[in-house]
Design an enzyme around this catalytic site. Structure first.
Site, short mmCIF file in Angstrom:
data_model
loop_
_atom_site.label_atom_id
_atom_site.label_comp_id
_atom_site.label_asym_id
_atom_site.label_seq_id
_atom_site.Cartn_x
_atom_site.Cartn_y
_atom_site.Cartn_z
CB CYS A 163 -0.93 0.00 1.21
SG CYS A 163 -2.02 1.44 1.27
CB CYS A 166 -0.60 2.51 3.99
SG CYS A 166 -2.06 1.81 3.24
CG ASP A 167 3.23 1.25 4.47
OD1 ASP A 167 2.76 1.74 5.51
OD2 ASP A 167 3.08 0.06 4.14
#
Ligand code: NAP
Length: 342
Positions: A163, A166-167
Site C-alpha cells: 500500500c 499507507c507507507d
C-alpha cells in the site's frame, strides 16, 4: 459448543471496520459478538491488514503516527471496554478475562447461513451461534508474489509494502529509487503517488502492455520520474534488514538482472474475503460485496450489513473502513429496532 441464545448482532472481522462497528453496537447496548479471525489463517487475521503495516501516519488523531498493530490493539480495547464479546477457542470472552488482548486465540468463521432468520454462524472450532443481524467486515487481502524474502521484509518494516498510500510517505523512502509491481490502475496510481517522494519509480510489469485504463497508462508513460520495465517479473527481493534491490527475470528471454531499489510496492490486485459466503450475497465480478445503495451498508440480504474493504475496492483506507463500520452498526441498530428485534 453451541450457544442457544440468539445474538442481536454478530460482527465478522476485526479490522478498523469490525471494531468500529463493535464500538457503536456496544454503546447502543446491543452487546455485539465478534468473530475476529485466526492468526494462522491466510485470510481473516485478527486486526486485519493493519497488522501487516508499520507506521500509520494518515489516520486522524495520531499526530506522531502509530503502528498498525498498536492502533488495532487500541480499537480492540475500546470495543471491549463497552461490552463487546469475542469468540475464542475457549468460548465467548469479554474484556475482563482476555489477558492476551488482540493476540488471544480467536475463532474464524467457517460459514454463515442466511437462508432463514435468525442467521446461523459457525466458527472454525465448533462454536455455533444464531444472530438477528450480521455485519460482515472481513476485508480484502492484498495479493503478494509469495516470495520468502518479500514476506520477511514486508512483516519487519523492511521497505516492502502492498500500500503506497499507507507507507510511501515514510521517511525511509525519501529520495530513494523505488519500484511498483503491476500493470493495472492501482499500479499506475501508486507509482504516480510515489513520485512525490522517490527520486525515481520503476513500474515493473510482466507484459508489454498495461492493463490500466488509457488515461492512467498515459499518465505513467508521460511521467518523467516513472520508468516502465516491460516483460519483467520480480523473482527475488534482496536485503537483510531493508530492501536494497530486486532480482528481475525477463519473461521473454529468461535473462536475470538486479535492480537496486530502496522500496518495493505490490499492486497486483486484492482478494476480498467473501469465499465463506458461498454465493448467498450478491458480489461484484471481483468478489466484493455489492451494496445496492452505495451510501448505506445494506447488502442484498435483509439483516446482513457490510463494512470496510470487503465492500470497497476504491478507497481501502483504515479511516474509510472505520467510517463504514460506524454506518453498519447504526444501520443494524435501526433495522433491529424496526423489526422489533432489539
Ligand atoms: P487489476 O486491474 O487486477 O491489475 C492487477 C495487475 O497486476 C495486472 O496488471 C496484472 O498483470 C498484475 N499481476 C497480477 N498478478 C501478478 C503476479 N503474480 N505477478 C505480476 N503481476 C501480476 O488490479 P488493480 O490495479 O488493483 O485494480 C482493481 C480494480 O480497481 C480495477 O477495476 C481498476 O480499474 C480499479 N481501480 C481504479 C482506479 C482509478 O480509476 N483511479 C485506481 C485503482 C484501481 P496482467 O495485466 O498481466 O494481468
Amino acid at each position: 459448543m453451541t450457544d442457544q441464545k440468539t445474538e442481536n448482532v454478530v460482527i465478522i472481522g476485526s479490522g478498523p471496520a469490525g471494531w468500529t462497528a463493535a464500538i457503536y453496537a456496544a454503546r447502543a447496548n446491543l452487546s455485539p459478538l465478534v468473530f475476529p479471525g485466526r492468526a494462522v489463517s491466510k485470510d481473516l487475521v485478527p486486526g486485519g491488514q493493519l497488522m501487516l503495516t508499520t507506521d500509520v501516519e494518515n489516520y486522524p488523531g495520531y499526530p506522531d503516527a502509530v503502528t498498525g498493530p498498536d492502533m488495532m490493539q487500541d480499537m480492540f480495547k475500546q470495543a471491549m471496554r463497552f461490552g463487546t464479546r469475542v469468540v475464542t477457542d475457549d468460548g465467548v470472552k469479554t474484556g475482563d478475562d482476555l489477558a492476551g488482548g488482540l493476540f488471544s486465540i480467536f475463532q474464524n468463521v467457517e460459514s454463515l447461513d442466511t437462508s432463514a432468520r435468525p442467521f446461523r454462524i459457525k466458527g472454525d472450532n465448533g462454536f455455533e451461534v444464531t444472530a438477528n443481524a450480521v455485519i460482515i467486515a472481513t476485508g480484502a487481502k492484498a495479493n503478494w508474489l509469495g516470495l520468502e524474502n518479500e514476506q520477511r521484509l514486508a512483516q519487519t518494516g523492511g521497505g516492502v509494502s502492498a500500500c503506497a498510500v499507507c507507507d510511501g510517505a515514510l521517511p525511509m523512502f525519501r529520495d530513494k529509487d523505488m519500484a511498483v509491481v503491476g500493470g493495472g490502475d492501482s499500479a499506475v496510481e501508486e507509482a504516480t503517488y510515489l513520485t512525490k517522494f522517490a527520486s525515481k519509480v520503476y513500474l515493473i510489469h510482466r507484459r508489454d502492455e498495461l492493463r490500466a485504463s488509457k488515461i492512467m497508462a498515459d499518465r505513467a508513460k508521460n511521467d518523467p520520474k516513472i520508468e516502465i520495465l516491460w516483460n519483467k517479473t520480480v523473482s527475488d527481493v534482496i536485503g537483510d534488514d531493508v530492501i536494497t534491490a530486486v532480482k528481475l527475470t525477463d519473461t521473454q528471454t529468461g535473462e536475470e538482472s538486479d535492480l537496486p531499489v530502496g522500496g518495493l510496492f505490490m499492486a497486483i490486485g486484492h482478494t476480498p474475503i467473501t469465499q465463506f459466503l458461498n454465493g448467498q450475497l450478491e458480489l461484484d465480478e471481483s468478489g466484493y460485496i455489492v451494496l445496492p445503495d452505495p451510501g448505506r451498508s445494506y447488502t442484498s440480504v435483509d439483516g446482513v450489513f457490510a463494512a470496510g474493504d470487503v465492500a470497497d475496492h476504491t478507497y481501502r483506507q483504515a479511516v474509510t473502513a472505520a467510517g463504514m463500520g460506524c454506518k453498519a452498526a447504526i444501520d443494524a441498530e435501526r433495522w433491529l429496532a424496526e423489526k422489533g428485534l432489539a
